[in-house]
Design an enzyme around this catalytic site. Structure first.
Site, PDB file in Angstrom:
ATOM      1  CG  HIS A   9      16.019 -23.488   5.790  1.00  0.00           C
ATOM      2  ND1 HIS A   9      16.114 -24.857   5.803  1.00  0.00           N
ATOM      3  CD2 HIS A   9      15.253 -23.147   6.864  1.00  0.00           C
ATOM      4  CE1 HIS A   9      15.433 -25.337   6.829  1.00  0.00           C
ATOM      5  NE2 HIS A   9      14.895 -24.324   7.489  1.00  0.00           N
ATOM      6  CD  GLU A  11      20.472 -24.245   2.902  1.00  0.00           C
ATOM      7  OE1 GLU A  11      19.907 -23.361   3.583  1.00  0.00           O
ATOM      8  OE2 GLU A  11      20.611 -25.398   3.312  1.00  0.00           O
ATOM      9  CB  CYS A  26      16.395 -29.116   5.124  1.00  0.00           C
ATOM     10  SG  CYS A  26      15.432 -27.858   4.257  1.00  0.00           S
ATOM     11  CB  CYS A  71      17.207 -26.111   1.028  1.00  0.00           C
ATOM     12  SG  CYS A  71      16.654 -24.805   2.140  1.00  0.00           S
TER      13      CYS A  71
HETATM   14  N1  LIG Z   1      20.513 -26.196   5.785  1.00  0.00           N
HETATM   15  C1  LIG Z   1      19.888 -25.398   6.665  1.00  0.00           C
HETATM   16  C2  LIG Z   1      19.363 -25.926   7.838  1.00  0.00           C
HETATM   17  C3  LIG Z   1      18.751 -25.081   8.718  1.00  0.00           C
HETATM   18  N2  LIG Z   1      18.670 -23.762   8.445  1.00  0.00           N
HETATM   19  C4  LIG Z   1      18.113 -22.864   9.438  1.00  0.00           C
HETATM   20  C5  LIG Z   1      16.741 -23.060   9.939  1.00  0.00           C
HETATM   21  C6  LIG Z   1      16.824 -22.557  11.360  1.00  0.00           C
HETATM   22  O1  LIG Z   1      16.806 -21.132  11.391  1.00  0.00           O
HETATM   23  C7  LIG Z   1      18.194 -23.015  11.777  1.00  0.00           C
HETATM   24  C8  LIG Z   1      18.204 -24.389  12.394  1.00  0.00           C
HETATM   25  O2  LIG Z   1      17.847 -24.232  13.736  1.00  0.00           O
HETATM   26  P1  LIG Z   1      18.162 -25.341  14.850  1.00  0.00           P
HETATM   27  O3  LIG Z   1      17.183 -26.454  14.646  1.00  0.00           O
HETATM   28  O4  LIG Z   1      19.582 -25.797  14.652  1.00  0.00           O
HETATM   29  O5  LIG Z   1      17.960 -24.611  16.139  1.00  0.00           O
HETATM   30  O6  LIG Z   1      18.936 -23.030  10.595  1.00  0.00           O
HETATM   31  C9  LIG Z   1      19.199 -23.252   7.291  1.00  0.00           C
HETATM   32  O7  LIG Z   1      19.152 -22.044   7.033  1.00  0.00           O
HETATM   33  N3  LIG Z   1      19.780 -24.085   6.402  1.00  0.00           N
HETATM   34 ZN   LIG Z   2      16.484 -25.908   4.111  1.00  0.00          ZN
END
Ligand SMILES: Nc1ccn([C@H]2C[C@H](O)[C@@H](COP(=O)(O)O)O2)c(=O)n1
Ligand SMILES: [Zn+2]
Length: 161
Positions: free
Chosen positions: A79, A81, A105, A108
């Site tokens: 992710h 973060e 999440c 993170c």
């Molecule tokens: N706070 C976050 C939440 C999610 N991510 C990333 C992880 C995946 O690459 C994407 C989420 O994919 P989706 O379920 O919307 O198709 O985003 C993050 O970097 N930071």
């Molecule tokens: Zn995360």
């Protein structure tokens, strides 16, 4: 005409803009997330975006959202973060602020808390209803990490590169 400009970017516009631009590096076809970590005295310390770890090819690892878990992106993506925290090579992030385009999440949140980050400014909270984000907020609240939603100003920032 010796007056200073008045339409310069605010700190929040500047750092959220940097976070969003960082997210534009992501190869994720569905969610491009960017993060920018800033010191208490407004210096940019680190940036990150969501992507596969080093050595894990963007062309070989899966970008799918659904299917057998080993064939979706979720087991493999780092992710934004966490990348921003891990990209920092300068020592301590104690007291730092995190600007991020999507609410962190639970995984993170653990890294944010343990790194000593004290404030999160987020833009979107589209997964607020999920256990990952509910658990994240529970931990952030318990640990005294403050978070607030970025107040969009509607300003369009156009850069020709
Ligand atoms: N706070 C976050 C939440 C999610 N991510 C990333 C992880 C995946 O690459 C994407 C989420 O994919 P989706 O379920 O919307 O198709 O985003 C993050 O970097 N930071
Ligand atoms: Zn995360």
């Amino acid at each position: 005409m010796n007056h200073k400009r008045t339409d310069y970017l605010s700190w929040d516009e500047y750092f959220m803009g940097v976070a969003m631009m960082s997210g534009m590096r992501s190869k994720d076809p569905n969610s491009q997330v960017g993060a920018c970590i800033v010191s208490e005295d407004n210096k940019i310390l680190s940036m990150g975006y969501n992507g596969f770890p080093k050595g894990c090819s963007d062309d070989e690892f899966p970008w799918a959202r659904e299917g057998d878990s080993l064939h979706t992106k979720y087991f493999y993506v780092t992710h934004s973060e966490l990348n921003a925290i891990l990209n920092y090579r300068g020592g301590s992030l104690e007291g730092a602020k995190l600007y991020v385009s999507l609410f962190p999440c639970n995984e993170c949140a653990k890294a944010i808390i343990q790194a000593g980050i004290k404030t999160i400014v987020y833009d979107c909270d589209k997964y607020a209803h999920t256990p990952a984000v509910i658990a994240s907020k529970r931990m952030l609240d318990a640990a005294g990490v403050r978070y607030y939603k970025y107040n969009r100003t509607g300003r369009k920032i156009t850069i020709e590169v």
